[in-house]
Motif scaffolding. Structure first.
Motif, PDB file in Angstrom:
ATOM      1  N   LYS A   1     -13.929 107.489 -68.797  1.00 54.05           N
ATOM      2  CA  LYS A   1     -15.309 107.592 -69.176  1.00 54.05           C
ATOM      3  C   LYS A   1     -15.977 108.121 -67.858  1.00 54.05           C
ATOM      4  O   LYS A   1     -17.144 109.000 -68.303  1.00 54.05           O
ATOM      5  CB  LYS A   1     -15.995 106.142 -69.343  1.00 54.05           C
ATOM      6  CG  LYS A   1     -17.480 105.737 -69.405  1.00 54.05           C
ATOM      7  CD  LYS A   1     -17.424 104.337 -69.636  1.00 54.05           C
ATOM      8  CE  LYS A   1     -19.004 104.001 -69.594  1.00 54.05           C
ATOM      9  NZ  LYS A   1     -19.744 104.223 -68.527  1.00 54.05           N
ATOM     10  N   ASP A   2     -15.878 107.835 -66.633  1.00 53.83           N
ATOM     11  CA  ASP A   2     -16.387 108.519 -65.592  1.00 53.83           C
ATOM     12  C   ASP A   2     -15.842 109.844 -65.179  1.00 53.83           C
ATOM     13  O   ASP A   2     -16.860 110.683 -64.792  1.00 53.83           O
ATOM     14  CB  ASP A   2     -16.262 107.371 -64.234  1.00 53.83           C
ATOM     15  CG  ASP A   2     -17.012 106.350 -64.442  1.00 53.83           C
ATOM     16  OD1 ASP A   2     -18.004 106.238 -64.972  1.00 53.83           O
ATOM     17  OD2 ASP A   2     -16.606 105.315 -63.642  1.00 53.83           O
ATOM     18  N   PHE A   3     -14.655 110.260 -65.558  1.00 54.19           N
ATOM     19  CA  PHE A   3     -14.333 111.520 -65.346  1.00 54.19           C
ATOM     20  C   PHE A   3     -14.955 112.481 -66.431  1.00 54.19           C
ATOM     21  O   PHE A   3     -15.396 113.674 -65.823  1.00 54.19           O
ATOM     22  CB  PHE A   3     -12.836 111.478 -65.481  1.00 54.19           C
ATOM     23  CG  PHE A   3     -11.973 112.777 -65.239  1.00 54.19           C
ATOM     24  CD1 PHE A   3     -11.852 112.970 -63.765  1.00 54.19           C
ATOM     25  CD2 PHE A   3     -11.813 113.791 -66.195  1.00 54.19           C
ATOM     26  CE1 PHE A   3     -11.058 114.338 -63.620  1.00 54.19           C
ATOM     27  CE2 PHE A   3     -11.363 115.067 -65.940  1.00 54.19           C
ATOM     28  CZ  PHE A   3     -10.880 115.285 -64.608  1.00 54.19           C
ATOM     29  N   LEU A   4     -15.259 112.067 -67.704  1.00 54.12           N
ATOM     30  CA  LEU A   4     -15.788 112.948 -68.412  1.00 54.12           C
ATOM     31  C   LEU A   4     -17.422 112.768 -68.374  1.00 54.12           C
ATOM     32  O   LEU A   4     -18.049 113.457 -69.073  1.00 54.12           O
ATOM     33  CB  LEU A   4     -15.344 112.784 -69.813  1.00 54.12           C
ATOM     34  CG  LEU A   4     -13.816 113.028 -70.016  1.00 54.12           C
ATOM     35  CD1 LEU A   4     -13.451 112.518 -71.398  1.00 54.12           C
ATOM     36  CD2 LEU A   4     -13.513 114.448 -70.017  1.00 54.12           C
ATOM     37  N   GLY A   5     -17.841 111.808 -67.761  1.00 50.48           N
ATOM     38  CA  GLY A   5     -19.291 111.421 -67.752  1.00 50.48           C
ATOM     39  C   GLY A   5     -19.862 111.113 -69.108  1.00 50.48           C
ATOM     40  O   GLY A   5     -20.996 111.322 -69.311  1.00 50.48           O
ATOM     41  N   ILE A   6     -19.064 110.200 -69.793  1.00 53.55           N
ATOM     42  CA  ILE A   6     -19.409 109.669 -71.033  1.00 53.55           C
ATOM     43  C   ILE A   6     -20.323 108.768 -70.812  1.00 53.55           C
ATOM     44  O   ILE A   6     -20.033 107.758 -70.146  1.00 53.55           O
ATOM     45  CB  ILE A   6     -18.365 109.281 -71.783  1.00 53.55           C
ATOM     46  CG1 ILE A   6     -17.204 110.453 -72.223  1.00 53.55           C
ATOM     47  CG2 ILE A   6     -18.594 108.418 -73.165  1.00 53.55           C
ATOM     48  CD1 ILE A   6     -15.951 110.258 -72.931  1.00 53.55           C
ATOM     49  N   SER A   7     -21.424 108.633 -71.696  1.00 50.84           N
ATOM     50  CA  SER A   7     -22.389 107.744 -71.644  1.00 50.84           C
ATOM     51  C   SER A   7     -22.126 106.676 -72.647  1.00 50.84           C
ATOM     52  O   SER A   7     -22.334 106.771 -73.997  1.00 50.84           O
ATOM     53  CB  SER A   7     -23.853 107.976 -71.941  1.00 50.84           C
ATOM     54  OG  SER A   7     -24.157 108.831 -70.999  1.00 50.84           O
ATOM     55  N   ALA A   8     -21.513 105.515 -72.662  1.00 49.40           N
ATOM     56  CA  ALA A   8     -21.124 104.383 -73.470  1.00 49.40           C
ATOM     57  C   ALA A   8     -21.225 103.061 -72.818  1.00 49.40           C
ATOM     58  O   ALA A   8     -20.690 102.867 -71.681  1.00 49.40           O
ATOM     59  CB  ALA A   8     -19.686 104.865 -74.029  1.00 49.40           C
ATOM     60  N   GLU A   9     -21.928 102.133 -73.510  1.00 53.13           N
ATOM     61  CA  GLU A   9     -21.946 100.970 -72.811  1.00 53.13           C
ATOM     62  C   GLU A   9     -20.944  99.828 -73.507  1.00 53.13           C
ATOM     63  O   GLU A   9     -20.558  99.956 -74.697  1.00 53.13           O
ATOM     64  CB  GLU A   9     -23.507 100.335 -73.232  1.00 53.13           C
ATOM     65  CG  GLU A   9     -24.597 101.086 -72.466  1.00 53.13           C
ATOM     66  CD  GLU A   9     -24.601 100.918 -71.049  1.00 53.13           C
ATOM     67  OE1 GLU A   9     -24.088  99.963 -70.650  1.00 53.13           O
ATOM     68  OE2 GLU A   9     -24.858 101.976 -70.391  1.00 53.13           O
ATOM     69  N   ASN A  10     -20.473  98.930 -72.692  1.00 53.59           N
ATOM     70  CA  ASN A  10     -19.499  97.796 -73.234  1.00 53.59           C
ATOM     71  C   ASN A  10     -18.455  98.306 -74.058  1.00 53.59           C
ATOM     72  O   ASN A  10     -17.961  97.962 -74.950  1.00 53.59           O
ATOM     73  CB  ASN A  10     -20.313  97.067 -74.351  1.00 53.59           C
ATOM     74  CG  ASN A  10     -21.745  96.424 -73.728  1.00 53.59           C
ATOM     75  OD1 ASN A  10     -21.713  96.012 -72.661  1.00 53.59           O
ATOM     76  ND2 ASN A  10     -22.778  96.418 -74.674  1.00 53.59           N
ATOM     77  N   VAL A  11     -17.710  99.456 -73.212  1.00 52.41           N
ATOM     78  CA  VAL A  11     -16.564  99.787 -73.726  1.00 52.41           C
ATOM     79  C   VAL A  11     -15.498  98.746 -73.479  1.00 52.41           C
ATOM     80  O   VAL A  11     -15.201  97.883 -72.550  1.00 52.41           O
ATOM     81  CB  VAL A  11     -16.110 100.904 -72.820  1.00 52.41           C
ATOM     82  CG1 VAL A  11     -14.698 101.525 -73.177  1.00 52.41           C
ATOM     83  CG2 VAL A  11     -17.111 102.043 -72.601  1.00 52.41           C
ATOM     84  N   PRO A  12     -14.779  98.315 -74.861  1.00 46.49           N
ATOM     85  CA  PRO A  12     -13.632  97.335 -74.622  1.00 46.49           C
ATOM     86  C   PRO A  12     -12.530  97.649 -73.682  1.00 46.49           C
ATOM     87  O   PRO A  12     -12.343  98.691 -73.058  1.00 46.49           O
ATOM     88  CB  PRO A  12     -13.009  97.321 -75.982  1.00 46.49           C
ATOM     89  CG  PRO A  12     -13.931  98.315 -76.780  1.00 46.49           C
ATOM     90  CD  PRO A  12     -14.785  99.270 -76.038  1.00 46.49           C
ATOM     91  N   ALA A  13     -11.961  96.414 -73.146  1.00 45.29           N
ATOM     92  CA  ALA A  13     -11.049  96.438 -72.042  1.00 45.29           C
ATOM     93  C   ALA A  13      -9.701  96.630 -72.728  1.00 45.29           C
ATOM     94  O   ALA A  13      -8.900  97.365 -72.004  1.00 45.29           O
ATOM     95  CB  ALA A  13     -10.884  95.174 -71.190  1.00 45.29           C
ATOM     96  N   ASP A  14      -9.594  96.370 -74.002  1.00 48.20           N
ATOM     97  CA  ASP A  14      -8.087  96.714 -74.594  1.00 48.20           C
ATOM     98  C   ASP A  14      -8.019  97.991 -74.749  1.00 48.20           C
ATOM     99  O   ASP A  14      -8.804  99.028 -75.180  1.00 48.20           O
ATOM    100  CB  ASP A  14      -7.893  95.912 -75.823  1.00 48.20           C
ATOM    101  CG  ASP A  14      -7.942  94.421 -75.594  1.00 48.20           C
ATOM    102  OD1 ASP A  14      -7.539  93.770 -74.527  1.00 48.20           O
ATOM    103  OD2 ASP A  14      -8.489  93.630 -76.370  1.00 48.20           O
ATOM    104  N   PHE A  15      -6.569  98.534 -74.718  1.00 50.40           N
ATOM    105  CA  PHE A  15      -6.232 100.022 -74.519  1.00 50.40           C
ATOM    106  C   PHE A  15      -6.794 100.775 -75.737  1.00 50.40           C
ATOM    107  O   PHE A  15      -7.343 101.537 -75.768  1.00 50.40           O
ATOM    108  CB  PHE A  15      -4.644  99.928 -74.447  1.00 50.40           C
ATOM    109  CG  PHE A  15      -4.497 101.489 -74.350  1.00 50.40           C
ATOM    110  CD1 PHE A  15      -4.546 102.293 -73.367  1.00 50.40           C
ATOM    111  CD2 PHE A  15      -3.694 101.944 -75.419  1.00 50.40           C
ATOM    112  CE1 PHE A  15      -3.928 103.709 -73.131  1.00 50.40           C
ATOM    113  CE2 PHE A  15      -3.079 103.407 -75.315  1.00 50.40           C
ATOM    114  CZ  PHE A  15      -3.271 104.120 -74.105  1.00 50.40           C
ATOM    115  N   LEU A  16      -6.096 100.298 -76.976  1.00 53.10           N
ATOM    116  CA  LEU A  16      -6.363 101.080 -78.215  1.00 53.10           C
ATOM    117  C   LEU A  16      -7.778 101.097 -78.661  1.00 53.10           C
ATOM    118  O   LEU A  16      -8.712 102.192 -79.018  1.00 53.10           O
ATOM    119  CB  LEU A  16      -5.752 100.499 -79.442  1.00 53.10           C
ATOM    120  CG  LEU A  16      -4.125 100.752 -79.243  1.00 53.10           C
ATOM    121  CD1 LEU A  16      -3.661 100.313 -80.463  1.00 53.10           C
ATOM    122  CD2 LEU A  16      -3.660 102.256 -79.174  1.00 53.10           C
ATOM    123  N   PRO A  17      -8.692  99.864 -78.731  1.00 47.75           N
ATOM    124  CA  PRO A  17     -10.118  99.903 -78.872  1.00 47.75           C
ATOM    125  C   PRO A  17     -10.965 100.640 -77.973  1.00 47.75           C
ATOM    126  O   PRO A  17     -12.124 101.297 -78.099  1.00 47.75           O
ATOM    127  CB  PRO A  17     -10.688  98.424 -78.734  1.00 47.75           C
ATOM    128  CG  PRO A  17      -9.371  97.552 -79.067  1.00 47.75           C
ATOM    129  CD  PRO A  17      -8.241  98.231 -78.520  1.00 47.75           C
TER     130      PRO A  17
END
Length: 420
Positions: free
Chosen positions: A141-157
């Motif tokens: 998320k930070d490496f690509l600079g993606i703007s996304a809120e509340n990204v799930p902690a689980d791997f696949l989601p």
């Protein structure tokens, strides 16, 4: 049980101090950006990583059983810490860390340090690679600079959410992350003794400031870093909270013991030394207890920083103590500067850390092991990535011990007439 510092100090020389001082400052330059990055990836405030490096780093070197061990926050704890904070809050993490410290102190007093060697190597390897995968993907998320809120902690989601938001990626953030990644690798190839991590992160952060690029910094996301250490604080303790946090505390204690003893063993091979496992486990206990009192993160011996210490010339625990004092000096005098480090650069740093954690140079050796060991590694890896660490460690160790029993060829005892 006697700390190595108390043994080495009796014959300590000025030449050893010079070597330890250079090594300690060098490791501190590596530990500063790495500790901040680990804290952020764990869902904690950036300064908690530096607090951990100071308090736990000092206690691990002062009381530890290794001559050259460097302690502090490590990538192995990111997944556990993130989960505990998400479920119980940061105060819950502090209590779990304190409980883990007490568990480790008890283990050291009971001389259980030698028992860690009976955990199957395939379990440790699968677990480590699994954590490396989780750390690397958590930084996308930070490496690509993606703007996304509340990204799930689980791997696949998490992967699904990042893919859904990939259209918001920031090419400037990606450029900064990629350049940082390239610089870290380049500096390690050209000058292994140079603290390339902080140089690379500092250069790309400076470029963001000079060209006013739209890239997140620590200050923009978390505010300014505080000066110095906070006052000690005891978290709220109730029977219900102790019961809820006991599984997490057990995992933290087990991880701290495993990683610190593995790191000490690696260091011994580098300096032809002999560490004291029970003293080391005790030191991890006091370090985690001390870190929790100051609001820090779980800590253990860090293999990469320990190896950096050895390569830089550190030969006694004084190098680790100097490393902790150097980080404290930065926290007191230069905390505002650290707040201008950029998020994609820190993400790149953790991706390199994850790659090194997985030890890719050993993958071919893992695949040449017996089929049962390979399956045990894969099962532990998959469970680590897709479920939770407690389940992964429990099932991995259970299967590993079962395999050990199956392989053991115990001859029946020979009875004499007298025994009958």
């Amino acid at each position: 049980m006697k700390p190595k510092l108390f043994t080495t100090i009796r014959t300590y020389t000025l030449a050893e101090f010079r070597g330890d001082a250079i090594a300690g400052v060098t490791v501190a330059m590596v530990a500063i950006p790495l500790s901040i990055a680990i804290a952020i990836a764990s869902g904690a405030a950036p300064e908690t990583g530096l607090i951990t490096a100071v308090v736990a780093g000092f206690l691990i070197s002062f009381l530890g059983g290794s001559r050259v061990q460097i302690g502090g926050p490590t990538g192995a704890f990111i997944v556990v810490v993130y989960g505990v904070i998400a479920e119980h809050g940061f105060d819950g993490l502090v209590l779990a860390t304190a409980m883990a410290g007490l568990i480790l102190i008890a283990a050291g007093l009971l001389r259980l340090g030698n028992l860690v060697r009976y955990i199957p190597e395939a379990v440790v390897n699968g677990f480590t690679i699994g954590i490396a995968i989780i750390i690397a993907t958590s930084q996308l998320k930070d490496f690509l600079g993606i703007s996304a809120e509340n990204v799930p902690a689980d791997f696949l989601p998490k992967l699904a959410a990042l893919w859904d938001a990939h259209g918001s990626a920031n090419w400037q953030a990606l450029l900064i992350g990629a350049v940082t990644l390239a610089l870290i690798v380049l500096f390690r190839r050209l000058s292994p003794r140079l603290p390339g991590l902080i140089v690379a992160v500092a250069l790309t952060s400076l470029a963001v400031a000079l060209f006013e690029l739209p890239v997140d910094t620590i200050a923009a996301r978390y505010g300014e870093l505080p000066h110095g250490l906070p006052m000690p604080h005891v978290p709220q303790v109730t029977v219900e909270r102790l019961t809820e946090l006991l599984p997490s505390a057990m995992v933290i204690a087990l991880l701290a013991a495993i990683e610190s003893l593995l790191s000490a063993m690696v260091a011994d091979r580098m300096i032809a030394g002999s560490y004291r496992p029970n003293a080391e486990v005790m030191a991890q206990g006091w370090a985690n207890l001390g870190s929790s009192l100051f609001g820090g993160l779980p800590a253990t011996g860090a293999i990469a920083r320990t190896a950096t210490n050895v390569r830089a010339g550190g030969r006694t625990p004084m190098a680790g103590i100097i490393h902790a004092l150097a980080v404290l000096l930065v926290l007191l005098l230069a905390a505002p500067l650290a707040a201008y480090l950029v998020m994609p650069a820190l993400a790149a740093l953790l991706m390199v850390t994850a790659w090194n954690m997985s030890e890719p140079h050993k993958w071919s050796l893992y695949w040449s092991e017996p089929v049962t060991d390979r399956m045990l590694l894969i099962v532990t890896l998959v469970l680590t990535v897709l479920t939770d660490l407690t389940l992964a460690i429990g099932i991995g160790v259970a299967f590993g011990l079962a395999l050990r029993l199956m392989r053991s060829e115990l001859e029946p005892e020979v009875w004499t007439d007298h025994d009958r």
